[in-house]
Design an enzyme around this catalytic site. Structure first.
Site, short mmCIF file in Angstrom:
data_model
loop_
_atom_site.label_atom_id
_atom_site.label_comp_id
_atom_site.label_asym_id
_atom_site.label_seq_id
_atom_site.Cartn_x
_atom_site.Cartn_y
_atom_site.Cartn_z
N LYS A 1 -2.66 -13.56 -25.82
CA LYS A 1 -3.57 -12.15 -25.50
C LYS A 1 -4.86 -12.46 -25.18
O LYS A 1 -5.62 -11.65 -24.56
CB LYS A 1 -3.38 -11.11 -27.01
CG LYS A 1 -2.12 -10.47 -26.92
CD LYS A 1 -1.95 -9.63 -26.01
CE LYS A 1 -0.46 -8.96 -26.04
NZ LYS A 1 -0.20 -8.06 -24.47
N ASP B 1 12.56 -2.17 -17.77
CA ASP B 1 12.59 -2.94 -18.87
C ASP B 1 13.42 -3.97 -18.71
O ASP B 1 14.48 -3.78 -17.64
CB ASP B 1 13.09 -2.03 -20.27
CG ASP B 1 12.79 -2.49 -21.43
OD1 ASP B 1 11.87 -2.15 -22.27
OD2 ASP B 1 13.44 -3.66 -21.96
N ARG C 1 15.87 -4.82 -20.62
CA ARG C 1 17.07 -4.39 -21.11
C ARG C 1 17.60 -3.10 -20.22
O ARG C 1 16.87 -2.72 -19.35
CB ARG C 1 16.79 -3.48 -22.69
CG ARG C 1 16.49 -4.54 -23.61
CD ARG C 1 15.89 -3.93 -24.95
NE ARG C 1 14.83 -3.67 -24.53
CZ ARG C 1 13.77 -3.31 -25.63
NH1 ARG C 1 14.21 -3.27 -26.80
NH2 ARG C 1 12.36 -3.07 -25.53
N ILE D 1 0.75 -0.34 -34.63
CA ILE D 1 0.76 1.04 -34.16
C ILE D 1 2.15 1.65 -34.95
O ILE D 1 3.29 0.86 -35.13
CB ILE D 1 1.39 1.00 -32.61
CG1 ILE D 1 0.32 0.37 -32.08
CG2 ILE D 1 1.76 2.48 -32.25
CD1 ILE D 1 -1.04 1.20 -31.95
N TYR E 1 1.21 -15.71 -30.07
CA TYR E 1 0.92 -14.15 -29.48
C TYR E 1 -0.71 -13.87 -29.27
O TYR E 1 -0.88 -13.51 -28.41
CB TYR E 1 1.38 -13.20 -30.61
CG TYR E 1 1.20 -11.57 -30.17
CD1 TYR E 1 1.74 -11.20 -29.03
CD2 TYR E 1 0.49 -10.82 -31.11
CE1 TYR E 1 1.80 -9.87 -28.81
CE2 TYR E 1 0.32 -9.64 -30.70
CZ TYR E 1 0.97 -9.04 -29.84
OH TYR E 1 0.73 -7.90 -29.30
N GLY F 1 8.27 -2.67 -19.86
CA GLY F 1 8.78 -2.64 -21.42
C GLY F 1 8.84 -1.29 -22.00
O GLY F 1 8.37 -0.97 -22.90
N GLY G 1 10.31 -0.34 -25.28
CA GLY G 1 9.69 -0.64 -26.59
C GLY G 1 8.95 0.43 -27.43
O GLY G 1 9.11 1.55 -26.74
N GLN G 2 8.46 0.05 -28.43
CA GLN G 2 7.80 1.13 -29.19
C GLN G 2 6.89 1.79 -28.57
O GLN G 2 6.89 3.19 -28.73
CB GLN G 2 7.18 0.33 -30.38
CG GLN G 2 6.87 1.28 -31.64
CD GLN G 2 5.95 0.74 -32.74
OE1 GLN G 2 5.34 -0.46 -32.32
NE2 GLN G 2 5.59 1.60 -33.54
N1 SER Z 1 1.64 -5.07 -34.13
C1 SER Z 1 1.43 -6.11 -33.26
C2 SER Z 1 2.11 -7.39 -34.13
O1 SER Z 1 2.22 -7.18 -35.11
C3 SER Z 1 -0.08 -6.60 -33.31
O2 SER Z 1 -0.61 -6.28 -32.01
O3 SER Z 1 2.49 -8.33 -33.43
#
Ligand code: SER
Length: 326
Positions: free
Chosen positions: A151, A38, A40, A177, A147, A12, A15-16
């Protein structure tokens, strides 16, 4: 640098977090020793030209194994994941990438006798039954998003692999983040990044959660620091492994808008909640990170106003150069 971590692979990496983490790891461990991957295929020139890059789909072991073999990888930072908002739109994709991708990384760690695997978790492991304020490290995990379900599974899987197979797996629960380099992709906390871009670009923003929505957040420099600090921590001090709360700051969407107004007085923010409000409402408002502080000396450095000043400076500069979105 911890002696054993010589050849690092980041999944990844576009990614951000992955994009900035890869550059930080390349600075720290040597660019050739940090392989970016990645799904991509079109990395930005900085990522592409500063060290090795491969297109890898983490749900395919063959694709992952080929790069691991070629570069004699001993450490993986597994950043590839489907985030909360996209996960609610496509729960089975979220399951496939987050669970099967994580299992592939963990099984590769056994097969290639890796020294360390870092697998981030999230505040999304918590749910409506969890204490909302100052949420403890070890508490009720009953998430209501796919999600969050993946996790929690990732945390439990990681801890299981530590105990059952003796693999050194570590993970931390990121809050939202915020960063100025790569836009986040499909999370619930994305509003806290978009608001800065729109403030600079248009002087106004329509936020998709209510003004009083208060969530734990973190600025990218602290995110990178927390990740590398945990990866380099002394294993013998760790009583936890894959489920560390990491706190930094908590603020409401309204307070975020106010902190931007201090710099851009004409900034206008409207609040029009959508389906992501319900996800945000199921997460904590603030985090107790005393376990991370005790076991690996975690200490954040950024607060809201300092972050706002830094974000606006960076984005305004890019906007004036005509490449706000790069
Ligand atoms: N920033 C993430 C989300 O919004 C939280 O882990 O899915």
């Amino acid at each position: 640098m911890s002696k054993e971590m010589k050849n690092i692979l980041v999944t990844g990496a576009m990614g951000q977090i992955g994009s900035e983490l890869t550059m930080a790891l390349r600075n720290r461990y040597g660019a050739e020793n940090v392989v970016a991957t990645d799904k991509r295929t079109n990395p930005n020139p900085e990522l592409r030209d500063s060290g090795p890059f491969y297109s890898v789909d983490v749900t395919q072991r063959t694709s992952l194994d080929a790069v691991i073999k070629k570069h004699n990888i001993d450490t993986i930072y597994h950043m590839a994941a489907i985030l909360s908002a996209v996960g609610e739109k496509n729960p089975l994709l979220c399951w496939d990438v987050n669970i099967n991708g994580t299992l592939n990384v963990l099984n590769a760690a056994i097969d290639f006798e890796m020294v360390r695997v870092i697998i981030p978790s999230s505040i999304a492991v918590f749910g409506p039954d969890t204490p909302k304020e100052n949420t403890p490290n070890d508490t009720i995990l009953r998430p209501t998003t796919m999600y969050g379900v993946t996790k929690v599974c990732g945390e439990r899987l990681g801890d299981y692999f530590v105990k059952r197979f003796g693999i050194d797996v570590r993970g931390l629960r990121y809050p939202g983040i915020i960063s100025a380099e790569t836009l986040p992709g499909g999370g619930t906390t994305d509003y806290a990044v978009e608001i800065y871009y729109k403030a600079v670009e248009e002087g106004k923003y329509t936020c998709f959660v209510r003004e009083d929505t208060r969530l734990p957040m973190m600025y990218m420099p602290d995110c990178i620091k927390s990740t590398i600090d945990l990866a380099e921590a002394d294993f013998s001090r760790l009583k936890h492994h894959c489920d560390f709360n990491v706190g930094s700051m908590s603020f409401s969407a309204g307070e975020l808008a106010e902190s931007i107004k201090k710099h851009i007085p004409h900034f206008e923010c409207k609040f029009e909640p959508d389906y992501r409000q319900q996800i945000a409402d199921s997460w904590p408002s603030s985090i107790d990170d005393s376990v991370a502080r005790a076991e690996w000396d975690w200490e954040p450095e950024w607060d809201l106003d300092r972050m706002t000043k830094d974000m606006l400076e960076k984005l305004t500069k890019r906007h004036n150069q005509g490449n706000l979105y790069k």
